[in-house]
Design a protein around this motif. Structure first.
Motif, short mmCIF file in Angstrom:
data_model
loop_
_atom_site.label_atom_id
_atom_site.label_comp_id
_atom_site.label_asym_id
_atom_site.label_seq_id
_atom_site.Cartn_x
_atom_site.Cartn_y
_atom_site.Cartn_z
N UNK A 55 0.86 -1.23 -0.08
CA UNK A 55 -0.18 0.06 -0.03
C UNK A 55 0.81 1.25 -0.15
N UNK A 56 2.00 1.24 0.90
CA UNK A 56 2.99 2.41 0.89
C UNK A 56 3.58 2.70 -0.38
N UNK A 57 4.05 1.73 -1.12
CA UNK A 57 4.68 1.74 -2.30
C UNK A 57 3.74 2.45 -3.36
N UNK A 58 2.71 1.95 -3.32
CA UNK A 58 1.58 2.54 -4.16
C UNK A 58 1.15 4.04 -3.98
N UNK A 61 3.63 6.80 -5.14
CA UNK A 61 3.40 7.00 -6.51
C UNK A 61 2.15 7.54 -6.97
N UNK A 62 1.29 7.80 -5.93
CA UNK A 62 -0.06 8.15 -6.15
C UNK A 62 -0.78 7.19 -7.12
N UNK A 63 -0.66 5.93 -6.85
CA UNK A 63 -1.25 4.88 -7.41
C UNK A 63 -2.47 4.25 -6.90
N UNK A 64 -3.59 4.07 -7.51
CA UNK A 64 -4.60 3.71 -6.99
C UNK A 64 -4.70 2.17 -7.03
N UNK A 65 -4.43 1.58 -5.69
CA UNK A 65 -4.22 0.29 -5.79
C UNK A 65 -5.49 -0.40 -5.03
N UNK A 66 -6.24 -1.27 -5.82
CA UNK A 66 -7.55 -1.61 -5.27
C UNK A 66 -7.65 -3.32 -5.43
N UNK A 67 -8.44 -3.91 -4.48
CA UNK A 67 -8.70 -5.12 -4.53
C UNK A 67 -10.38 -5.35 -4.94
N UNK A 68 -10.62 -5.91 -6.15
CA UNK A 68 -11.92 -6.08 -6.45
C UNK A 68 -12.64 -6.96 -5.98
N UNK A 101 0.18 8.20 -10.72
CA UNK A 101 -1.16 8.55 -10.75
C UNK A 101 -1.91 7.36 -11.63
N UNK A 102 -1.30 6.14 -11.83
CA UNK A 102 -1.95 5.22 -12.45
C UNK A 102 -2.68 4.30 -11.46
N UNK A 103 -2.99 3.02 -12.19
CA UNK A 103 -3.94 2.19 -11.19
C UNK A 103 -3.50 0.76 -11.52
N UNK A 104 -3.59 0.03 -10.26
CA UNK A 104 -3.12 -1.47 -10.22
C UNK A 104 -4.48 -2.03 -9.54
N UNK A 105 -5.05 -2.92 -10.19
CA UNK A 105 -6.16 -3.67 -9.69
C UNK A 105 -5.96 -5.19 -9.48
N UNK A 106 -6.42 -5.72 -8.33
CA UNK A 106 -6.16 -7.08 -8.21
C UNK A 106 -7.67 -7.66 -8.22
N UNK A 107 -7.78 -8.92 -8.64
CA UNK A 107 -9.14 -9.60 -8.81
C UNK A 107 -8.80 -11.02 -8.12
#
Length: 189
Positions: A55-58, A61-68, A101-107
């Motif tokens: 979470x802190x790494x994301x 870099x202002x990356x939206x890290x979410x778990x769907x 400012x990008x995004x990483x999504x986990x599903x």
């Protein structure tokens, strides 16, 4: 100056330590020298722990890290430590190669064969089509990766593949060059 030389020597020593650790880790998993402790665990909980660890790494870099959200929880027989290392490798890569400012999504989902699948997708630099088959080879670094991030030795994904294998899982990747990647870990029935 002596101070500058010492800083460079320390930095080089740290790089060599990371390289050696990666090589040892790969050798241990391949040879079975690293004893695995399989327990029944929640896939969702395992993945969530990996996400929280990154979470802190994301955020840096202002990356939206979410778990769907997923329909129902899935239990696996797995080595908790190794599975956690697998998520850390894949999430670290996704964050590293995704712009600010990008995004990483986990599903987590079930495929048509009713097999559990963990997906980690990003909208980062992507991978050239001709490089996709090679990225799990040890010491291989895709050109986009070399140009974007001046770190790494091409061992992370080789280790990830071995961890997947000892869990009777496959790991695959799909990508659109310049528009992101999606890594899939499929637990074979």
């Amino acid at each position: 100056s002596h101070r500058k030389a010492l800083v460079l020597i320390c930095a080089e020593a740290e790089k060599n330590t990371h390289l050696l650790y990666g090589m040892l880790m790969l050798a241990r998993v391949e040879s079975g020298a690293q004893l695995l402790h399989f327990v029944r665990l929640s896939l969702a909980k395992s993945v969530s722990q990996g996400v929280e660890a990154c979470r802190q790494l994301a955020e840096a870099k202002k990356i939206d890290l979410s778990c769907q959200e997923y329909q129902s929880d899935i239990d696996l027989w797995a080595d908790a430590g190794h599975l956690n290392r697998l998520w850390l490798i894949l999430l670290d890569n996704a964050i590293k190669y995704t712009p600010v400012g990008g995004r990483v999504v986990v599903r987590i989902l079930l495929n048509a064969e009713n097999e559990a699948v963990s997906e980690i997708s990003d909208n980062g630099i992507g991978i050239e089509p001709d490089e996709l088959p090679k990225i799990f080879d040890r010491f291989y670094r895709a050109e986009n990766a070399r140009l974007t991030v001046n770190t790494g030795y091409g061992l992370g994904l080789a280790i990830a593949r071995k961890i997947a294998e000892v869990h009777h899982a496959t790991i695959s990747v799909g990508s659109v060059d310049g528009a992101g990647s999606i890594f899939r870990v499929t637990y074979l029935r």
